[in-house]
Design a protein around this motif. Structure first.
Motif, PDB file in Angstrom:
ATOM      1  N   ARG A   5     -12.662   6.001  -1.883  1.00 50.36           N
ATOM      2  CA  ARG A   5     -11.607   6.744  -1.205  1.00 50.36           C
ATOM      3  C   ARG A   5     -10.386   5.861  -0.947  1.00 50.36           C
ATOM      4  NH1 ARG A   5     -11.890  11.778   0.385  1.00 50.36           N
ATOM      5  NH2 ARG A   5     -10.345  12.426   1.892  1.00 50.36           N
ATOM      6  N   GLU A   6      -9.233   6.321  -1.328  1.00 48.78           N
ATOM      7  CA  GLU A   6      -7.957   5.621  -1.131  1.00 48.78           C
ATOM      8  C   GLU A   6      -8.025   4.165  -1.608  1.00 48.78           C
ATOM      9  OE1 GLU A   6      -7.639   6.842   2.924  1.00 48.78           O
ATOM     10  OE2 GLU A   6      -6.281   8.490   2.427  1.00 48.78           O
ATOM     11  N   ALA A  43      -6.406   2.809  -3.955  1.00 50.00           N
ATOM     12  CA  ALA A  43      -5.083   2.234  -4.236  1.00 50.00           C
ATOM     13  C   ALA A  43      -4.486   1.613  -2.970  1.00 50.00           C
ATOM     14  CB  ALA A  43      -4.151   3.305  -4.788  1.00 50.00           C
ATOM     15  N   ALA A  44      -4.712   2.254  -1.807  1.00 44.99           N
ATOM     16  CA  ALA A  44      -4.217   1.693  -0.550  1.00 44.99           C
ATOM     17  C   ALA A  44      -4.981   0.403  -0.216  1.00 44.99           C
ATOM     18  CB  ALA A  44      -4.352   2.708   0.577  1.00 44.99           C
ATOM     19  N   SER A  45      -6.281   0.372  -0.531  1.00 48.35           N
ATOM     20  CA  SER A  45      -7.061  -0.857  -0.325  1.00 48.35           C
ATOM     21  C   SER A  45      -6.525  -1.977  -1.229  1.00 48.35           C
ATOM     22  CB  SER A  45      -8.541  -0.620  -0.655  1.00 48.35           C
ATOM     23  OG  SER A  45      -9.097   0.284   0.243  1.00 48.35           O
ATOM     24  N   HIS A  46      -6.139  -1.588  -2.446  1.00 50.18           N
ATOM     25  CA  HIS A  46      -5.587  -2.579  -3.377  1.00 50.18           C
ATOM     26  C   HIS A  46      -4.276  -3.142  -2.836  1.00 50.18           C
ATOM     27  CE1 HIS A  46      -4.076  -3.786  -7.561  1.00 50.18           C
ATOM     28  NE2 HIS A  46      -4.968  -4.662  -7.161  1.00 50.18           N
ATOM     29  N   ARG A  47      -3.507  -2.295  -2.160  1.00 48.42           N
ATOM     30  CA  ARG A  47      -2.256  -2.767  -1.546  1.00 48.42           C
ATOM     31  C   ARG A  47      -2.568  -3.809  -0.463  1.00 48.42           C
ATOM     32  NH1 ARG A  47       2.478   0.819   1.498  1.00 48.42           N
ATOM     33  NH2 ARG A  47       3.945  -0.909   1.672  1.00 48.42           N
ATOM     34  N   LEU A  48      -3.658  -3.555   0.306  1.00 41.87           N
ATOM     35  CA  LEU A  48      -4.057  -4.541   1.329  1.00 41.87           C
ATOM     36  C   LEU A  48      -4.374  -5.887   0.690  1.00 41.87           C
ATOM     37  CD1 LEU A  48      -6.435  -2.447   3.639  1.00 41.87           C
ATOM     38  CD2 LEU A  48      -4.242  -3.434   4.296  1.00 41.87           C
ATOM     39  N   LEU A  51       1.300   4.293  -0.525  1.00 45.26           N
ATOM     40  CA  LEU A  51      -0.099   3.872  -0.549  1.00 45.26           C
ATOM     41  C   LEU A  51      -0.544   3.588   0.875  1.00 45.26           C
ATOM     42  CD1 LEU A  51      -0.189   1.581  -3.708  1.00 45.26           C
ATOM     43  CD2 LEU A  51      -0.780   3.991  -3.494  1.00 45.26           C
ATOM     44  N   PHE A  58      -3.343   5.171   4.284  1.00 40.63           N
ATOM     45  CA  PHE A  58      -4.645   5.785   4.538  1.00 40.63           C
ATOM     46  C   PHE A  58      -4.455   7.073   5.348  1.00 40.63           C
ATOM     47  CE2 PHE A  58      -5.339   1.219   4.106  1.00 40.63           C
ATOM     48  CZ  PHE A  58      -6.331   1.182   3.142  1.00 40.63           C
ATOM     49  N   PHE A  95      -2.326  -3.810   8.366  1.00 43.39           N
ATOM     50  CA  PHE A  95      -1.493  -4.637   7.489  1.00 43.39           C
ATOM     51  C   PHE A  95      -1.135  -5.976   8.148  1.00 43.39           C
ATOM     52  CE2 PHE A  95      -0.543  -2.525   3.474  1.00 43.39           C
ATOM     53  CZ  PHE A  95      -1.180  -1.313   3.672  1.00 43.39           C
TER      54      PHE A  95
END
Lengths: 253, 204
Positions: A91-92, A94-99, B73, B75, B87
Motif C-alpha cells: 500500500r502506497e 511510492a510514498a514509502s519510496h519517497r521516504l 506521493l 499517505f 518526513f
C-alpha cells in the motif's frame, strides 16, 4: 537515529492500518466466521488422528469439532497475517519510496513493518485463542497460542515476500489465498493428513510446523520445541528473501 | 555551485531518452527545464534526486536536497501534521525533545504561507487535490534544503497559491537557495535565470 526512525514508522503504520475501518472489522470477523462455521457443521464424534511431527505410532483422540476448530483457527490466523503483511508492504509503496529518497533506510522501514506485523499477529493469536476457549479447553493454552502466533508469523513473512515480489494487489492476494487455501486450509487438517498418500509434500509446506505445534499443545503433552524451531526458521527464510527483494525494490532503478 | 550534471544518458529498452545531458547550477539560481510530454524531463529529475540510475554520467549535489515529485506521493490515512513528523524522521531531524521546535516553526510558517494550516489535523484522504499538492511541495521545503528540485510543482494550484509559490521561491533564492523547476509550461519566463528545452534527449 535508526531506532527513532523505526519508532516513528511503527507509530505511523499503526495509524494508517487501523484508520481503515475494514482492517479491524476483518480481524474480528474472519476468525469468528471460521469458528462459527465449524461449530455449526461438525459433530462431537471422537476421531483418532496421527500427530505427524512426534512419531509414526502416536495417535491422539479428540472430537471432530475440536480438531476442526483448531485447524481452521490456524488457517484464519495465517490468512489474516499474510493479508496484513501484503497490505503493509504494497500500500502506497511510492510514498514509502519517497521516504527512502529523503533518508529512511529501507531496512528501517522493513523492520518497522515487521514489528507492526508481529504485534498484530500476537493480538490475532490471543483473540483466536480466547475465542477457542468458548468451545473447548486446550491442554496447554499458552503453547497453543504460540502455535497460532507462529502460523501468523510464517504466513505474515510469506505475505511480505509476496508483496515485495509482486506489484499488483489482486495478484498478491491470489498468491496468498492459493497457498493458504491449499496448505493451511486443507492439507494440514490432521484428519486428512493421517490418510494422505504423500505426506512428505505436506511436511514441506509453511503451515505444517505451526499447525503441529498448535495441535500437539492443544490435545497432548508432547513437546513442541522442534516445531517451534522449524516454524521460526521457516519465517526467517521468508523474511530474508522478502528483505532482499524489498531492498532491491527501494533502491535506484 | 549547487548542482553539476555531466553527460547523463538513459535509455528504456531501445529508446534513448536522455543523450548526454550536462548543465550546472550556481547558488541562488532559478533554472527551468521545459519539454513536451514524454520528452524525459521527469526521468532527468529522478536521476538528479537519486530515484533512477543513469546509464552513464555523473550527478553531484552540493548541500541538502528537497524534491517535490510530480504526483503527490503522500499517505492517504495520515494527517498533514503526521506527514511532517514522518518526513522529519526521514530527514534526520529531531522528532522528540530538544531541537524539535526549529523545524516545527518553519513548518508552521509554510502552513501559513500556503494557507492550509486549517487542515493540519485532517487526513490526506479528505483533502482536495490542490491542498494535497501544497503538502507535497511543503514536504520538500520544511527541512531547509539548499537545492529544490520541483517536478511540475504548481499542478492544481489556484492563481493565488501560484503567486504565493513564487513569492516563497523568491525569498528562498535570495537566501542563497537554488531551484530547478521542471514543467511542460512556463508562463513567467522572467522568473527564471535560465530555461532549458529538453528535446530529442538533448538540452537546448
Amino acid at each position: 537515529m535508526i531506532v527513532q526512525r523505526i519508532g516513528v514508522s511503527v507509530s505511523m503504520l499503526l495509524r494508517m492500518m487501523f484508520r481503515r475501518r475494514i482492517i479491524p472489522i476483518l480481524l474480528l470477523a474472519i476468525p469468528a466466521a471460521f469458528l462459527l462455521a465449524v461449530y455449526w457443521t461438525t459433530s462431537e464424534r471422537i476421531m483418532p488422528f496421527r500427530l505427524a511431527s512426534v512419531a509414526e505410532e502416536v495417535f491422539l483422540e479428540a472430537s471432530e469439532r475440536n480438531i476442526s476448530l483448531l485447524f481452521l483457527a490456524v488457517a484464519s490466523v495465517g490468512f489474516l497475517s499474510s493479508f496484513l503483511a501484503l497490505n503493509l508492504i504494497q500500500r502506497e509503496a511510492a510514498a514509502s519510496h519517497r521516504l527512502v529518497l529523503c533518508g529512511y533506510h529501507p531496512l528501517a522501514l522493513l523492520v518497522s513493518k515487521l514489528a507492526v506485523l508481529a504485534g498484530c499477529t500476537a493480538l490475532i493469536a490471543l483473540y483466536v485463542s480466547v475465542a477457542l476457549l468458548l468451545f473447548f479447553t486446550p491442554e496447554h493454552l499458552f503453547l497453543m497460542m504460540l502455535g497460532l502466533f507462529l502460523a501468523g508469523l510464517v504466513y505474515g513473512s510469506y505475505g511480505l515476500l509476496v508483496g515485495s515480489l509482486i506489484r499488483g494487489e489482486l495478484e498478491g492476494i491470489l498468491f496468498i489465498v492459493l497457498l493458504a487455501n491449499i496448505d493451511a486450509g486443507w492439507l494440514q487438517n490432521p484428519l486428512f493428513y493421517a490418510e494422505a498418500e504423500n505426506q512428505f509434500i505436506i511436511r514441506l509446506l509453511p503451515a505444517y510446523f505451526p499447525s503441529q505445534a498448535a495441535i500437539a499443545s492443544a490435545f497432548s503433552d508432547h513437546s513442541i520445541g522442534s516445531s517451534v524451531l522449524a516454524s521460526t526458521l521457516y519465517a526467517l527464510g521468508f523474511l530474508a528473501a522478502a528483505g532482499v527483494l524489498y531492498f532491491i525494490k527501494m533502491r535506484k532503478k | 555551485m549547487m548542482l553539476e550534471v555531466e553527460n547523463i544518458t538513459r535509455s528504456f529498452g531501445q529508446k534513448a531518452v536522455l543523450k548526454g545531458i550536462s548543465f550546472r547550477m550556481e547558488k541562488g539560481g532559478v533554472n527551468g527545464i521545459v519539454g513536451e510530454n514524454g520528452s524525459g524531463k521527469s526521468t532527468l529529475l529522478q536521476i538528479i534526486v537519486g530515484a533512477l540510475k543513469a546509464d552513464s554520467g555523473r550527478v553531484a549535489v552540493f548541500g541538502r536536497l528537497g524534491y517535490c515529485p510530480q504526483e503527490a506521493l503522500v499517505f492517504s490515512q495520515l494527517t498533514v501534521l503526521e506527514h511532517f513528523q514522518y518526513f522529519a524522521a526521514a530527514y534526520g531531524l529531531p522528532v522528540r525533545g530538544e531541537g524539535e521546535e526549529s523545524w516545527q516553526a518553519h513548518r508552521d510558517q509554510l502552513l501559513e504561507h500556503f494557507q492550509f494550516g486549517q487542515y493540519r489535523r485532517e487526513r490526506v484522504a479528505y483533502l482536495s487535490g490542490g491542498t494535497r499538492q501544497k503538502l507535497n511541495l511543503c514536504l520538500a521545503l520544511f527541512h531547509r534544503p539548499g537545492l529544490l528540485v520541483l517536478d511540475e510543482p504548481y499542478n492544481g494550484f489556484d492563481w493565488e497559491t501560484y503567486l504565493r509559490f513564487w513569492d516563497y521561491a523568491e525569498r528562498f533564492r535570495a537566501s542563497g537557495g537554488s531551484i530547478l523547476v521542471v514543467t511542460h509550461l512556463i508562463a513567467d519566463k522572467e522568473r527564471f535565470e535560465r530555461i532549458y528545452n529538453l528535446k530529442n534527449g538533448i538540452l537546448q
